[in-house]
Design a protein around this motif. Structure first.
Motif, PDB file in Angstrom:
ATOM      1  N   SER A  31      38.210  38.599  51.350  1.00 42.96           N
ATOM      2  CA  SER A  31      39.177  37.610  50.870  1.00 42.96           C
ATOM      3  C   SER A  31      38.463  36.304  50.509  1.00 42.96           C
ATOM      4  N   GLY A  32      38.745  35.787  49.315  1.00 40.39           N
ATOM      5  CA  GLY A  32      38.133  34.539  48.861  1.00 40.39           C
ATOM      6  C   GLY A  32      36.723  34.682  48.348  1.00 40.39           C
ATOM      7  N   GLU A  33      36.220  35.913  48.260  1.00 39.26           N
ATOM      8  CA  GLU A  33      34.872  36.154  47.778  1.00 39.26           C
ATOM      9  C   GLU A  33      34.895  36.662  46.320  1.00 39.26           C
ATOM     10  N   PRO A  34      33.777  36.470  45.590  1.00 38.02           N
ATOM     11  CA  PRO A  34      32.567  35.748  45.996  1.00 38.02           C
ATOM     12  C   PRO A  34      32.721  34.243  45.833  1.00 38.02           C
ATOM     13  N   LYS A  35      32.158  33.491  46.755  1.00 34.07           N
ATOM     14  CA  LYS A  35      32.261  32.037  46.732  1.00 34.07           C
ATOM     15  C   LYS A  35      31.328  31.449  45.670  1.00 34.07           C
ATOM     16  N   ASP A  36      31.768  30.368  45.026  1.00 37.67           N
ATOM     17  CA  ASP A  36      30.927  29.661  44.057  1.00 37.67           C
ATOM     18  C   ASP A  36      29.719  29.062  44.760  1.00 37.67           C
ATOM     19  N   GLY A  37      28.580  29.094  44.092  1.00 31.68           N
ATOM     20  CA  GLY A  37      27.372  28.487  44.630  1.00 31.68           C
ATOM     21  C   GLY A  37      26.625  29.347  45.632  1.00 31.68           C
ATOM     22  N   LYS A  38      27.168  30.497  45.984  1.00 31.71           N
ATOM     23  CA  LYS A  38      26.495  31.442  46.883  1.00 31.71           C
ATOM     24  C   LYS A  38      26.126  32.667  46.049  1.00 31.71           C
ATOM     25  N   ASN A  39      24.842  32.913  45.884  1.00 33.35           N
ATOM     26  CA  ASN A  39      24.403  33.842  44.841  1.00 33.35           C
ATOM     27  C   ASN A  39      23.754  35.117  45.349  1.00 33.35           C
ATOM     28  N   CYS A  40      23.835  35.414  46.640  1.00 34.02           N
ATOM     29  CA  CYS A  40      23.274  36.653  47.167  1.00 34.02           C
ATOM     30  C   CYS A  40      24.326  37.385  47.999  1.00 34.02           C
ATOM     31  N   GLY A  41      24.232  38.699  48.025  1.00 33.36           N
ATOM     32  CA  GLY A  41      25.240  39.510  48.672  1.00 33.36           C
ATOM     33  C   GLY A  41      24.843  39.938  50.074  1.00 33.36           C
ATOM     34  N   ALA A  42      25.846  40.054  50.938  1.00 29.52           N
ATOM     35  CA  ALA A  42      25.641  40.535  52.300  1.00 29.52           C
ATOM     36  C   ALA A  42      26.856  41.350  52.723  1.00 29.52           C
TER      37      ALA A  42
END
Length: 327
Positions: A31-42
């Protein structure tokens, strides 16, 4: 003087493993993903293995994928690193960071007990999947249950998913960051000044521009070496020749778009004379063999590895791979 180059803002996610296509319909963002400014996945353990966009710079645990291991121990887990350090480690030691929906589904079954029917023993199934998939990155054949259970309870695990914020117009990945400090911004198109610095500007501005002709073409069809040779000579010029490190770097960048584990080059072994040569008649001075000690055999040619360090491998002519043509 400032001139347009083929670099533009981008906002697309991709798998770092070569040959894996990112399909937005197969995503499992929380929920709420992917966040802006966060560029790698986990993988976010507390949200039933949903995906989360996180900072690439914050060290965390990670998983490597290895398609070279003849056993079923395909996954290797490591200690905390940044996303880029983890990706470099996985490419150097194995194949790459774990990625793709099938690999992540197997990981979920092994660690998180997801997707299992009620008539199955969760514990037995979990142990079975763990035995099939995991091996320690120190080379140990088996993982102790304690160490594996500790790993499976980690909140965040890096996976091979990254967002490209900028891209070249020919599809190549962008990693150059020499920006003009006086003209930083977030406009959609990029220019270069006479000092080689990058500047972002509005795409509607009219400026001079720089063109180039690419001399290397990746053909994403699987053919034998001889079929590839005939194709290149008929439609272009020849199979590609690599004579120095600069050419190696230029060509290996294109392998990331290949759909086969290796890509044919114009490197050929002559059984009669007992040496390797380029079909363009260039002498083989620069070398990038993965296993130079491998026995040379008749009917062998050189192919570049799609992943890892993009080294050269001696392959039998009848194997079918993508290939590089030169203009």
């Amino acid at each position: 003087m400032e001139a347009w180059i083929g670099l533009h803002n981008n906002n697309t996610w991709r798998w770092s493993l070569s040959g894996l296509h990112f399909n937005e319909s197969d995503t499992k963002w929380g929920s709420g993903e992917p966040k802006d400014g966060k560029n790698c996945g986990a993988i976010w353990k507390n949200s039933k293995a949903e995906w989360e966009a996180v900072s690439c710079e914050n060290p965390t645990h990670f998983l490597c994928y290895n398609d070279k291991d003849s056993s079923k121990k395909l996954y290797f887990f490591g200690h905390e690193k940044t996303w880029y350090e983890a990706q470099e480690y996985c490419e150097e030691k194995h194949t790459g960071l774990v990625g793709g929906t099938q690999q992540l589904k197997e990981l979920e079954e092994a660690c998180f007990c997801l997707g299992l029917g009620s008539n199955q023993s969760l514990e037995q199934h979990q142990k079975k999947k763990q035995a099939e998939l995991f091996k320690l990155n120190n080379g140990a054949t088996y993982v102790t249950m304690e160490s594996l259970l500790n790993f499976c309870t980690i909140d965040h695990i890096f996976i091979g998913l990254t967002r490209e914020t900028r891209a070249w117009s020919d599809g190549s990945r962008f990693s150059f960051t020499f920006w003009d400090p006086r003209k930083t911004g977030n406009k959609d198109c990029i220019m270069m000044n006479d000092r080689g610095e990058l500047i972002s500007e509005d795409c509607t501005d009219k400026r001079p521009f720089i063109c180039y002709t690419d001399q290397v073409i990746l053909i994403k069809e699987n053919r034998t070496w001889e079929e590839a040779l005939y194709y290149c000579r008929h439609h272009h010029h020849d199979l590609v020749t690599i004579t120095n490190m600069d050419e190696q770097i230029w060509v290996q960048e294109k392998t990331k778009n290949a759909s086969s584990p290796f890509v044919w080059t114009g490197l050929r072994y002559t059984c009669t004379l007992g040496f390797w040569f380029w079909v363009s008649d260039e002498v083989v001075h620069y070398k990038n063999w993965a296993s130079p000690e491998q026995v040379n055999e008749c009917d062998m040619s050189g192919a570049m590895q799609t992943g890892g360090e993009h080294q050269w491998f001696k392959k039998h002519d009848e194997e079918k791979f993508n290939f590089f043509c030169s203009r």
